[in-house]
Design an enzyme around this catalytic site. Structure first.
Site, PDB file in Angstrom:
ATOM      1  CB  CYS A  10       2.672 -28.171   6.685  1.00 46.35           C
ATOM      2  SG  CYS A  10       2.630 -26.416   7.109  1.00 46.35           S
ATOM      3  CG  ASN A  13      -1.614 -22.915   7.676  1.00 48.29           C
ATOM      4  OD1 ASN A  13      -2.558 -22.166   7.917  1.00 48.29           O
ATOM      5  ND2 ASN A  13      -1.297 -23.226   6.439  1.00 48.29           N
ATOM      6  CB  CYS A  15       7.148 -23.426   6.411  1.00 46.78           C
ATOM      7  SG  CYS A  15       7.996 -22.546   7.749  1.00 46.78           S
ATOM      8  NE  ARG A  16       6.404 -28.819   6.014  1.00 46.16           N
ATOM      9  CZ  ARG A  16       6.296 -29.954   6.692  1.00 46.16           C
ATOM     10  NH1 ARG A  16       6.778 -31.068   6.175  1.00 46.16           N
ATOM     11  NH2 ARG A  16       5.719 -29.979   7.872  1.00 46.16           N
ATOM     12  CB  SER A  17       0.293 -26.069   4.250  1.00 48.88           C
ATOM     13  OG  SER A  17       0.305 -25.359   5.458  1.00 48.88           O
ATOM     14  CG  ASP A 134       8.866 -27.962   8.852  1.00 47.97           C
ATOM     15  OD1 ASP A 134       8.974 -26.805   8.380  1.00 47.97           O
ATOM     16  OD2 ASP A 134       8.118 -28.232   9.811  1.00 47.97           O
TER      17      ASP A 134
END
Length: 167
Positions: A10, A13, A15-17, A134
């Site tokens: 993401c 690095n 939040c999402r990934s 995001d």
């Protein structure tokens, strides 16, 4: 294909990934594949290198009893293309950036080799959205967790098929 390596990417690095890394790692453990499939995450930006996952991500993972112990943000590098079988980008901008970094690191006969680069939402085409939102900006960590959980199930099916095909 003996071992499979998966990298989630993401922007920062945090939040999402890392959420996807932790969820996928948990699913691999449940499936008995944690020694066969390795998973990591990275960001295309460098702002959060060395930082733990965002508080919102940690809260979602804590609610589900999923470990993120020891996870720290790192930046994606073009050479990751050689180290991973799948590079799963959380949105189309991340995918574009990843492909540019890979192109800059790979030359000549090696072009076209390496990881399969895909967007996370390509695993969930029925959702009708192309990017995982995001939550750093939206604050909607619970919705992102739902997408990540479902998408990781699909990715696990894909990885299982790849493992069966390599035997």
């Amino acid at each position: 294909m003996s071992n499979v390596r998966v990298l989630f990417v993401c922007l920062g690095n945090i939040c999402r990934s890392p959420m996807a890394e932790a969820v996928f790692r948990s699913k691999l453990q449940q499936a008995g594949l944690d020694g066969i499939v390795e998973v990591d995450s990275a960001g295309t930006g460098d702002w959060h290198i060395g930082h733990p996952p965002h508080e919102g991500t940690r809260k979602q993972l804590d609610l589900k009893g999923i470990s993120y112990a020891g996870m720290k943000a790192r930046q994606f590098i073009g050479q990751d293309n050689d180290q991973f079988d799948y590079i799963v980008c959380m949105d189309t901008k991340n995918e574009k950036d990843v492909r540019e970094l890979i192109d800059g690191a790979v030359s000549g006969a090696d072009k076209g080799r390496g990881a399969e680069v895909l967007t996370f939402m390509s695993l969930l085409p029925e959702k009708g959205i192309v990017d995982v939102p995001d939550p750093y900006y939206t604050g909607n960590f619970d919705y992102v967790y739902e997408l990540v959980d479902e998408g990781c199930d699909r990715l696990l099916e894909q990885v299982r098929s790849a493992l069966k095909g390599s035997n």
